[in-house]
Design a protein around this motif. Structure first.
Motif, short mmCIF file in Angstrom:
data_model
loop_
_atom_site.label_atom_id
_atom_site.label_comp_id
_atom_site.label_asym_id
_atom_site.label_seq_id
_atom_site.Cartn_x
_atom_site.Cartn_y
_atom_site.Cartn_z
N ALA A 12 -5.07 8.82 -10.45
CA ALA A 12 -3.94 8.96 -9.53
C ALA A 12 -4.42 9.40 -8.15
CB ALA A 12 -2.94 9.97 -10.09
N VAL A 13 -5.39 10.32 -8.11
CA VAL A 13 -5.95 10.75 -6.81
C VAL A 13 -6.58 9.56 -6.09
CG1 VAL A 13 -7.73 12.16 -5.72
CG2 VAL A 13 -6.32 13.13 -7.54
N ALA A 14 -7.40 8.78 -6.82
CA ALA A 14 -8.11 7.65 -6.20
C ALA A 14 -7.13 6.61 -5.69
CB ALA A 14 -9.08 7.03 -7.21
N PHE A 15 -6.11 6.26 -6.47
CA PHE A 15 -5.16 5.25 -6.03
C PHE A 15 -4.30 5.76 -4.87
CE2 PHE A 15 -5.76 2.78 -10.04
CZ PHE A 15 -6.00 1.56 -9.43
N THR A 16 -4.00 7.05 -4.84
CA THR A 16 -3.28 7.61 -3.69
C THR A 16 -4.10 7.44 -2.42
OG1 THR A 16 -2.19 9.25 -5.11
CG2 THR A 16 -2.21 9.68 -2.73
N LEU A 17 -5.39 7.76 -2.51
CA LEU A 17 -6.26 7.61 -1.35
C LEU A 17 -6.41 6.15 -0.94
CD1 LEU A 17 -9.07 10.16 -2.33
CD2 LEU A 17 -7.32 10.44 -0.56
N LEU A 18 -6.49 5.25 -1.93
CA LEU A 18 -6.62 3.83 -1.61
C LEU A 18 -5.34 3.28 -0.99
CD1 LEU A 18 -8.70 2.29 -4.53
CD2 LEU A 18 -9.29 2.43 -2.13
N GLY A 19 -4.18 3.82 -1.37
CA GLY A 19 -2.96 3.43 -0.69
C GLY A 19 -3.00 3.78 0.78
N LEU A 20 -3.54 4.97 1.09
CA LEU A 20 -3.69 5.37 2.49
C LEU A 20 -4.68 4.45 3.21
CD1 LEU A 20 -3.81 9.25 2.07
CD2 LEU A 20 -1.88 7.85 2.84
N VAL A 21 -5.76 4.07 2.51
CA VAL A 21 -6.74 3.15 3.09
C VAL A 21 -6.06 1.82 3.44
CG1 VAL A 21 -8.81 1.78 2.62
CG2 VAL A 21 -8.75 4.18 1.97
N GLY A 22 -5.26 1.29 2.49
CA GLY A 22 -4.59 0.02 2.73
C GLY A 22 -3.63 0.09 3.90
N SER A 38 0.83 -1.21 0.00
CA SER A 38 0.00 0.00 0.00
C SER A 38 0.86 1.26 0.00
CB SER A 38 -0.93 -0.01 1.22
OG SER A 38 -1.82 -1.10 1.18
N LEU A 39 1.97 1.22 0.73
CA LEU A 39 2.90 2.36 0.71
C LEU A 39 3.47 2.55 -0.68
CD1 LEU A 39 4.57 4.52 2.14
CD2 LEU A 39 6.22 2.74 2.76
N LEU A 40 3.86 1.45 -1.35
CA LEU A 40 4.40 1.56 -2.70
C LEU A 40 3.33 2.10 -3.66
CD1 LEU A 40 6.79 1.00 -4.56
CD2 LEU A 40 5.95 -1.34 -4.86
N LEU A 41 2.08 1.68 -3.46
CA LEU A 41 0.99 2.20 -4.28
C LEU A 41 0.82 3.70 -4.07
CD1 LEU A 41 -1.60 1.91 -6.03
CD2 LEU A 41 -2.82 1.30 -3.93
N THR A 42 0.87 4.13 -2.81
CA THR A 42 0.73 5.56 -2.52
C THR A 42 1.85 6.37 -3.16
OG1 THR A 42 -0.31 5.02 -0.42
CG2 THR A 42 0.51 7.27 -0.67
N LEU A 43 3.08 5.85 -3.09
CA LEU A 43 4.22 6.56 -3.70
C LEU A 43 4.08 6.61 -5.22
CD1 LEU A 43 7.14 5.11 -1.55
CD2 LEU A 43 6.09 7.37 -1.39
N LEU A 44 3.66 5.49 -5.83
CA LEU A 44 3.50 5.46 -7.28
C LEU A 44 2.44 6.45 -7.75
CD1 LEU A 44 3.96 4.15 -10.10
CD2 LEU A 44 2.21 2.48 -9.46
N ALA A 45 1.24 6.35 -7.15
CA ALA A 45 0.16 7.23 -7.57
C ALA A 45 0.44 8.67 -7.18
CB ALA A 45 -1.16 6.75 -6.95
N ALA A 97 6.16 19.29 -13.76
CA ALA A 97 7.53 18.82 -13.92
C ALA A 97 7.52 17.34 -14.26
CB ALA A 97 8.32 19.06 -12.63
N LYS A 98 8.59 16.87 -14.85
CA LYS A 98 8.71 15.48 -15.26
C LYS A 98 9.25 14.69 -14.08
CE LYS A 98 7.97 12.73 -18.76
NZ LYS A 98 6.61 12.63 -19.34
N VAL A 99 8.39 13.88 -13.48
CA VAL A 99 8.81 13.02 -12.38
C VAL A 99 8.76 11.59 -12.88
CG1 VAL A 99 8.35 12.32 -10.01
CG2 VAL A 99 7.83 14.65 -10.74
N ILE A 100 9.90 10.91 -12.84
CA ILE A 100 9.98 9.56 -13.42
C ILE A 100 9.50 8.55 -12.38
CG2 ILE A 100 11.45 7.83 -14.49
CD1 ILE A 100 11.05 10.36 -16.10
N CYS A 101 8.25 8.13 -12.53
CA CYS A 101 7.72 7.05 -11.69
C CYS A 101 7.43 5.84 -12.56
CB CYS A 101 6.44 7.49 -11.00
SG CYS A 101 6.71 8.67 -9.67
#
Length: 461
Positions: free
Chosen positions: A129-139, A83-90, A101-105
């Motif tokens: 990206a917003v939804a998956f960031t929030l779901l990472g926090l949920v996880g 879930s942390l990796l998901l939050t960082l990715l999204a 800016a160009k952020v290489i994810c």
């Protein structure tokens, strides 16, 4: 939030199974989309070509989110890391959208992969990206069993985003140009909605989900009405726009139709709730009736032996001053022999009514067996026991019995501190035996009670 809601264990198991199914479904769909995105095989390209499908970034996030959900029960820290990796990715992709800016994810692998025309971009869209960031926090909140309020707030935010996207997709299907569904494809929105509900279902005994799994009418209503409440806005939006766009109905007419249909839907929901309430009340009455039948003597209407045993044990646990009276109808065998069992049953019924009339609401009268009865008095002393006994004797004397007078002998005992039910019954039964030895039709207190009381002769009752 206190854990004072009794949950329906069967529903809890169903919710956990649902969360597992959604986890595997999300992983499977996401892997297919990723394979389609990197493959030039024509049959797979259909999963990546449509504008309504998941993008590669969302598919990768889906694999992480589905894996975190599947690991949440057995390996919570592995789930937390995914879930942390998901939050960082999204969050990384969201930062790129916000800053420009160009952020290489997620690198653009288009140049390294087999070429086929119209390959969709790999990056997630903003809302995705917003939804998956929030779901990472949920996880992470679920895995750590912390900050329930944050978990619930993020889950509700994702539900709102996905419902808005699905409703907007209905506008597009109806022929109305709208930009929101292009910011979150319908496949992604649907899977995100299922995933959010699955995360909430994976911990059914905490947070808002506890209300849904409650073993109560409120829980039953929530389980039946939440899904229609989530789906109806999108469905109605699509239908109204379709009527307006395809049938040439004016906006005013469409709004009027919307008001009528919405009112009908609300009325139907109210009727459904009323039906569920009525059924729940009927089931409650049935359970109470069965419970009453199981604890009631069918002939006299008093408590039966099982209810007496439970009531006496409870009274001794919860009260300090408890008294027990055991009563026996005098010469009742000869009464049955002389007048028949039907007359004997009538006498037993009348004896039950007389006992019930002489007691307070907190006291318990029971048919102990055959022609024997028992009375449990709470908050009583020797004086009150004597008063109750005298009233019972007087009531039997005052009653106009149809065949011949029915009399009763009574033995009574006051409970001592820490006394078991069997000991109290034994002492009251011994006092009853003495009443019979001394001439019947009287009250005798147990010899080891704090005081003795004896009913006066009939003329002094």
């Amino acid at each position: 939030m206190s854990n004072d809601i009794r949950v329906n264990t069967e529903v809890v198991r169903g919710f956990i199974v649902y969360s597992r199914i959604v986890g595997w479904l999300l992983v499977a769909v996401s892997l297919i989309v990723l394979l389609a995105w990197v493959s030039a095989v024509a049959p797979l390209q259909m999963f990546a070509l449509p504008a309504t499908s998941m993008r590669a970034g969302a598919a990768l996030a889906g694999v992480l989110a589905g894996g975190a959900l599947l690991l949440s029960h057995r390996w919570p820290w592995s789930s937390f890391l995914l879930s942390l990796l998901l939050t960082l990715l999204a969050g990384c992709e969201l930062l790129e959208f916000a800053s420009g800016a160009k952020v290489i994810c997620l690198p653009d692998l288009g140049g390294l992969l087999p070429h086929w025309p119209n390959r969709p971009p790999g990056k997630m869209l903003e809302l995705t990206a917003v939804a998956f960031t929030l779901l990472g926090l949920v996880g992470m909140a679920v895995a750590s069993r912390q900050v329930i309020w944050l978990r619930e707030a993020c889950a509700l935010a994702v539900i709102a985003i996905t419902m808005a996207s699905i409703a907007a997709f209905g506008l597009v299907l109806a022929g109305t140009a709208f930009n929101l569904p292009l910011r979150m494809p319908i496949v992604t929105a649907s899977l995100l909605l299922l995933l959010t509900l699955a995360w909430m279902a994976s911990v059914p005994s905490t947070g808002l989900t506890r209300i849904v799994v409650a073993d109560s009418p409120g829980g039953a209503f929530a389980r039946r009405l939440i899904l229609p409440a989530l789906l109806l806005p999108s469905l109605l939006t699509f239908l109204f726009e379709m009527v307006q766009a395809w049938l040439g109905v004016s906006e005013a007419q469409a709004l009027s139709l919307a008001a009528v249909v919405t009112g009908g839907v609300v009325a139907a929901a109210i009727l459904w709730v009323a039906y569920l309430l009525d059924r729940s009340e009927r089931q409650r009455r049935t359970v109470l009736a069965l419970r009453t039948d199981a604890n009631t003597d069918g002939l006299t209407g008093l408590a039966n032996r099982r209810a007496f045993d439970a009531g006496l044990a409870q009274a001794l646990r919860e009260n300090e001053d408890v008294a027990l009276l055991i009563l026996d109808l005098d010469h009742f065998k000869s009464f049955n022999d002389d007048f028949g069992h039907q007359a004997g049953d009538d006498a037993l019924r009348e004896a039950g009514r007389l006992l019930h009339a002489e007691l307070r609401p907190g006291d318990l009268a029971a048919r102990y067996g055959g022609e024997e009865f028992a009375v449990v008095l709470v908050r009583s002393d020797a004086e009150r026991v004597a008063q109750v006994g005298r009233r019972i004797l007087a009531a039997f004397h005052a009653r106009q019995w149809p065949n011949r007078p029915v009399r009763v002998s009574i033995g009574a005992a006051l409970a001592v501190s820490g006394e078991a039910p069997a000991g109290l019954i034994s002492r009251a039964d011994a006092a009853l035996y003495r009443s019979k030895q001394e001439g019947r039709d009287r009250l005798t207190m147990a010899a080891d009670a704090p005081a003795e009381a004896k009913a006066p002769p009939l003329g002094h009752a």
